[in-house]
Design an enzyme around this catalytic site. Structure first.
Site, short mmCIF file in Angstrom:
data_model
loop_
_atom_site.label_atom_id
_atom_site.label_comp_id
_atom_site.label_asym_id
_atom_site.label_seq_id
_atom_site.Cartn_x
_atom_site.Cartn_y
_atom_site.Cartn_z
N TYR A 138 0.70 -1.32 -0.20
CA TYR A 138 0.10 0.14 0.18
C TYR A 138 0.64 0.78 -0.15
CZ TYR A 138 -3.97 -2.77 0.93
OH TYR A 138 -4.95 -3.64 1.03
N LYS A 189 3.73 -15.11 2.79
CA LYS A 189 3.72 -16.24 1.53
C LYS A 189 4.99 -16.22 1.44
CE LYS A 189 1.13 -18.00 -1.62
NZ LYS A 189 0.44 -19.19 -1.05
N ASP A 221 -3.04 -18.33 2.37
CA ASP A 221 -3.74 -18.77 1.35
C ASP A 221 -4.35 -20.00 2.93
OD1 ASP A 221 -1.12 -20.20 0.81
OD2 ASP A 221 -1.81 -20.28 -0.82
N ASP A 245 -5.68 -6.84 5.97
CA ASP A 245 -6.61 -6.18 5.24
C ASP A 245 -7.52 -7.54 4.69
OD1 ASP A 245 -8.25 -4.41 4.68
OD2 ASP A 245 -7.10 -3.71 2.43
N ASP A 249 -11.26 -8.82 7.03
CA ASP A 249 -12.24 -8.65 6.71
C ASP A 249 -13.04 -10.04 6.99
OD1 ASP A 249 -12.51 -5.76 7.13
OD2 ASP A 249 -12.57 -5.64 4.43
#
Length: 358
Positions: A138, A189, A221, A245, A249
């Site tokens: 970001y 990851k 994942d 993020d 959610d």
């Protein structure tokens, strides 16, 4: 307590108003309190031609804590970054150095039926997602969209973390776990990304300083799958900005609604920004439909984290639980047999309940 109130856009205006109502009713004359409201997001553009007006930024810098609503408008992604209403929050976090984002995932017993997952999967759920907030893709540079010699456009962003950025969020994770159930799960990851390989290496090194805390590593994942299948195995999940993020959610479905998730973004001191994670929800903005409980619970986190008022924060939590126990529900958590109410009525119910809980 000097608090900057930044309602922002969409339902942010409505839910922040209810959080302020509850705060005033809760604190009364017990503590000296100054609330200063300022525009941000599209409201900042309308007021001063900038999503993060300098006057708003100065108010936030001088405040002990920030109570934030939501920022952004439909089509936000088509606006240049510096003028994008939704980017005002990222700019504010970066300026204030608010690198640690606490997102508690707690299921009130009364809302077990509101989750789409089976009762035995979510009942008793209580975990913390700790998201690094000022680094990663970001904020990485370079970023942009360029055109090749053949006329094809290529979009690019940079995912990067320094050792010091990883170290400081890792220390927060282990210190948080020591106050909970002494378990940290670091999500990355590392099988694909070099930045995640460094992340895993540094988190492991920091973990040696906390021998009383168990550390595990999980690919993002797999973590998403495990959150849906067996979420109660987690205590503290620590991860980078983009993974945090998405996972936080995702975890909203465990609690029945994203309208129930509060958050705290804090820096090296007690200063913090407190916001519901649900965003502006433009489809229901101005209709008295939004769930204000995440904003109210975020205000409770503000009392706990920035002002060391745990007793008052506990009263907020108990009042929300008692209101849910009496059957009050906004549309997002409504079930047959409960009482459907709007934003204002839910706020009023929490205010009224404060007088009944200690």
């Amino acid at each position: 307590m000097k608090i900057a109130v930044l309602p922002g856009d969409g339902v942010g205006q409505e839910v922040t108003a209810q959080a302020v109502r509850v705060l005033k009713a809760l604190v009364g004359n017990q503590l000296a309190m100054e609330l200063v409201e300022a525009p941000i997001g599209q409201a900042g553009v309308d007021a001063a031609g900038d999503p993060l007006p300098m006057q708003t930024l100065e108010i936030a810098r001088k405040a002990d804590a920030i109570l934030f609503g939501a920022a952004g408008v439909p089509g936000d992604e088509n606006i240049p970054y510096d003028m994008r209403p939704g980017a005002s929050l990222l700019r504010l976090r970066k300026d204030l150095g608010l690198f640690a984002n606490f997102r508690p995932v707690f299921l009130f017993p009364e809302l077990v039926g509101a989750s789409t997952l089976k009762r035995e999967v979510v009942e008793g759920l209580d975990l913390m997602i700790l998201r690094e907030l000022t680094g990663d893709v970001y904020f990485g540079e370079p970023r942009g969209i360029r055109t090749t010699a053949t006329g094809e456009r290529i979009g690019f962003n940079t995912m990067s973390y320094s050792e010091s950025e990883i170290e400081r969020i890792a220390h927060v994770a282990f210190q948080t776990a020591r106050k909970r159930n002494h378990k940290v799960c670091s999500v990355d990851k590392a099988n694909v990304l070099e930045v995640s390989q460094l992340w895993r290496e540094i988190v492991t090194k920091v973990g040696t300083e906390y021998p009383d805390v168990a550390l595990t590593h999980v690919f993002v994942d797999a973590a998403a799958m495990m959150l849906m299948r067996e979420p109660k195995q987690f205590d503290v999940i620590v991860t980078g900005n983009i993974f945090g993020d998405i996972l936080s959610d995702c975890a909203a479905m465990l609690t029945g609604s994203i309208g129930m998730l509060p958050s705290a973004s804090v820096g090296l001191n007690q200063k913090g920004l407190y916001e519901p994670v649900h965003g502006t929800a433009p489809d229901i903005a101005g209709k008295n439909l939004a769930n204000p409980l995440a904003a109210i619970l975020s205000m409770g986190m503000m009392l706990r984290y920035s002002f060391d008022q745990s007793a008052l924060a506990d009263r907020v939590q108990r009042a929300v639980g008692a209101v849910l126990a009496e059957g009050y529900r906004t549309t997002d958590i409504y079930e047959p047999g409960t009482r459907k109410v709007g934003t204002d009525e839910m706020g009023s119910a929490v205010v009224a309940m404060l007088g009944k809980v200690c």
